[in-house]
Motif scaffolding. Structure first.
Motif, short mmCIF file in Angstrom:
data_model
loop_
_atom_site.label_atom_id
_atom_site.label_comp_id
_atom_site.label_asym_id
_atom_site.label_seq_id
_atom_site.Cartn_x
_atom_site.Cartn_y
_atom_site.Cartn_z
N UNK A 291 4.66 -8.56 -10.44
CA UNK A 291 4.31 -9.80 -9.73
C UNK A 291 2.88 -10.28 -9.99
N UNK A 292 1.85 -9.41 -9.90
CA UNK A 292 0.50 -9.90 -10.19
C UNK A 292 0.34 -10.42 -11.61
N UNK A 293 1.09 -9.85 -12.55
CA UNK A 293 1.03 -10.32 -13.93
C UNK A 293 1.58 -11.74 -14.03
N UNK A 294 2.67 -12.00 -13.30
CA UNK A 294 3.24 -13.36 -13.28
C UNK A 294 2.23 -14.33 -12.67
N UNK A 295 1.62 -13.94 -11.56
CA UNK A 295 0.60 -14.80 -10.93
C UNK A 295 -0.56 -15.06 -11.89
N UNK A 296 -0.97 -14.04 -12.63
CA UNK A 296 -2.08 -14.21 -13.55
C UNK A 296 -1.75 -15.24 -14.62
N UNK A 297 -0.53 -15.19 -15.14
CA UNK A 297 -0.15 -16.15 -16.16
C UNK A 297 -0.03 -17.56 -15.60
N UNK A 298 0.48 -17.69 -14.38
CA UNK A 298 0.56 -19.02 -13.76
C UNK A 298 -0.84 -19.58 -13.52
N UNK A 299 -1.73 -18.71 -13.10
CA UNK A 299 -3.12 -19.12 -12.88
C UNK A 299 -3.77 -19.59 -14.18
N UNK A 300 -3.41 -18.95 -15.26
CA UNK A 300 -3.96 -19.28 -16.57
C UNK A 300 -3.40 -20.60 -17.10
N UNK A 301 -2.09 -20.82 -16.91
CA UNK A 301 -1.39 -21.93 -17.55
C UNK A 301 -1.44 -23.23 -16.75
N UNK A 302 -1.46 -23.13 -15.42
CA UNK A 302 -1.33 -24.32 -14.58
C UNK A 302 -2.70 -24.90 -14.26
N UNK A 303 -2.91 -26.14 -14.67
CA UNK A 303 -4.17 -26.84 -14.40
C UNK A 303 -4.03 -27.82 -13.24
#
Length: 533
Positions: free
Chosen positions: A200-212
């Protein structure tokens, strides 16, 4: 002598008090001169001013938090917890003796035993002082002792209570990379691996990276695991749905991906990534390798990051299907780092291990430039590191005992016993659902869930509308109140409008499955009779 000391102490206290009063008086005068040029503000009084509103209300918190929903632990589960408290406080108060949590993939909470070798290694790493004791040789297997020494030698200070590198302990990442290479037949770089507290934290990290902003979209399957809709909402993006085809066993059609991508782009949404869950959650399908090739080609052609949720890779129950990682598929197509951006998620919570509470997992990140990777590392470092027990378990999952190791036979027996039992449970529940009036259920090819469709009578749908509840949630609430069985309404995962489903795990222990089926069958018959049109 004592009187002399007391007297001197009293004099000192009196002088200190006088000095304090003098300094306070001087401070008041200087403050008065400072404030004299400023307007005087009357102090509020309870009689003349309305009461102040609380500093934090539902209307004043981050609206992204309010928008976020996570059905797996939603309203039905909250009700179940209250019922459980009532049963404990007053046995016999409900028509059932226990709450059976079939809402979440939490195997050990329903009686699954942990893998012995994994727990032996964890115990030895957490208390290395016993490694040197003679009694340890008789209590722990030789390969568990050897593995514990190897792991401890990789941990600075041999301390599992210390922070590690923010991507995870280097030696453990080496082990995981070797495991990935052995699984796929293609090289894996330990520097591509970020160890996390579950997937789950890995998914959050990627969303944080991709979503502006809300103009950035993520293509997600419907039905989907609510982690994705929740994380997209929290980070302020837009979920772009693509519908799995229930009629073809929850098939993923490229034509549907192209249609939804085109629709989103026509609305000004910059679609950044495609989420694929394989094996599927909540739908239980296992993708065919040819279908995976089409997906890889689609992401490459459209410039999308492929987010591959592969946490159920060990959970495949049908002989005609086999798990293939998207990393393996893309490399076998000749695509390398420069051709496709791929992030693969794995967890220690699922599979045959079921170590949900240990919070271990990782993501393997490939195709990203060094400058972007630096930003990923920065985000990881904000959280310092994932927990060390979870890191150790992730390495064990990807490097279990091998032929010739003392634990190998017992490990295989435990692993195969769990997976075969899950397969039997899936089949028993699938057959039971398909025998219910108005219920259809696709085969569980993998993962830990079934997602049956309920064809509800119009009378039941109207009754749900009257209490402002989704019809499938209405059904699930009635099921809980009558049987103590907790399932999740399909509306929490997304579904084709006008259809109703629920997700049920296959995790109750095998000897309890017949009783679960009896309770479900009796309830469903009663419900359908009550609301028959």
């Amino acid at each position: 002598m004592r009187r002399l000391v007391i007297g001197r102490t009293r004099d000192l206290l009196n002088r200190s008090h006088q000095n304090y009063r003098h300094s306070q008086h001087s401070l008041f005068l200087s403050s008065s001169r400072f404030l004299s040029s400023a307007p005087v503000i009357d102090s509020p009084s309870s009689s003349s001013s309305p009461p102040m509103s609380p500093p934090v209300t539902l209307n004043s918190i981050n609206p992204k938090v309010v928008k976020c929903e996570y059905a797996v632990r939603g309203e039905i589960v909250t009700l179940a917890q209250k019922l459980q408290e009532e049963i404990q406080a007053k046995p016999g108060s409900q028509p059932f003796e226990e709450i059976l949590y079939c809402n979440i993939g939490n195997p050990q909470s329903l009686g699954q035993q942990p893998i012995t070798f994994f727990r032996e290694v964890l115990a030895l790493c957490d208390h290395p002082a016993i490694l040197d004791k003679s009694e340890t040789q008789g209590l722990f297997s030789a390969d568990a002792i050897e593995r514990a020494w190897q792991i401890l030698d990789q941990i600075p200070g041999r301390a599992t209570g210390a922070y590690s590198h923010s991507q995870g302990i280097k030696g453990l990442r080496d082990t995981i990379a070797a495991g990935i290479e052995a699984r796929d037949g293609f090289p894996s770089n330990p520097d591509d691996i970020f160890l996390t507290d579950g997937a789950s934290p890995a998914v959050h990290m990627m969303m944080q990276l991709l979503i502006r902003s809300e103009k950035d979209g993520i293509l997600c399957p419907i039905p989907q695991y609510p982690l994705y809709s929740a994380s997209i909402a929290l980070h302020g993006g837009t979920l772009v749905p693509y519908y799995l085809d229930e009629a073809t066993g929850w098939g993923l059609e490229i034509s549907e991906l192209k249609k939804q991508l085109g629709t989103a782009r026509s609305k000004g949404i910059a679609v950044r990534a495609l989420v694929v869950i394989n094996p599927g959650n909540p739908t239980g399908q296992v993708l065919a390798e040819e279908n995976q090739r089409e997906i890889v080609e689609f992401c490459k052609d459209e410039g999308l990051v492929l987010l591959a949720d592969e946490v159920y890779q060990e959970n495949v129950y049908v002989p005609e299907k086999k798990f293939h990682s998207f990393k393996k598929v893309s490399r076998s197509m000749g695509y390398g780092e420069k051709d496709i951006h791929l992030v693969s998620f794995q967890s220690v919570s699922k599979g045959y291990y079921g170590e949900c509470g240990k919070r271990g997992g990782y993501m393997e990140v490939t195709g990203f430039g060094a400058d972007v990777r630096e930003q990923m590392y920065k985000v990881a470092s904000v959280n310092l590191c994932s927990n060390i027990s979870g890191q150790i378990l992730a390495s064990l999952v990807m490097s279990p005992p091998k032929v010739g190791d003392e634990s190998y036979e017992s490990y295989c027996a435990e692993r195969d016993g769990i997976l075969l039992s899950l397969s039997r449970r899936a089949k028993m529940l699938e057959d039971a659902f398909n025998n219910l009036e108005g219920v259809t259920c696709n085969k569980a090819e993998g993962a830990m869930y079934l997602f049956p469709r309920i064809h509800l009578p119009e009378k039941a749908i109207r009754a749900a509308e009257e209490v402002k509840t989704a019809p499938d949630a209405f059904y699930c609430r009635r099921l809980l109140n009558a049987t103590g069985i907790v399932v999740v309404p399909g509306s929490g995962f997304g579904q084709v409008p006008g259809t109703w489903h629920f997700r049920c795990t296959i995790l109750p222990q095998e000897d309890k499955i017949p009783a679960v089926i009896d309770r479900l069958t009796d309830f469903h018959k009663s419900f359908m009779d009550e609301y028959r049109d």
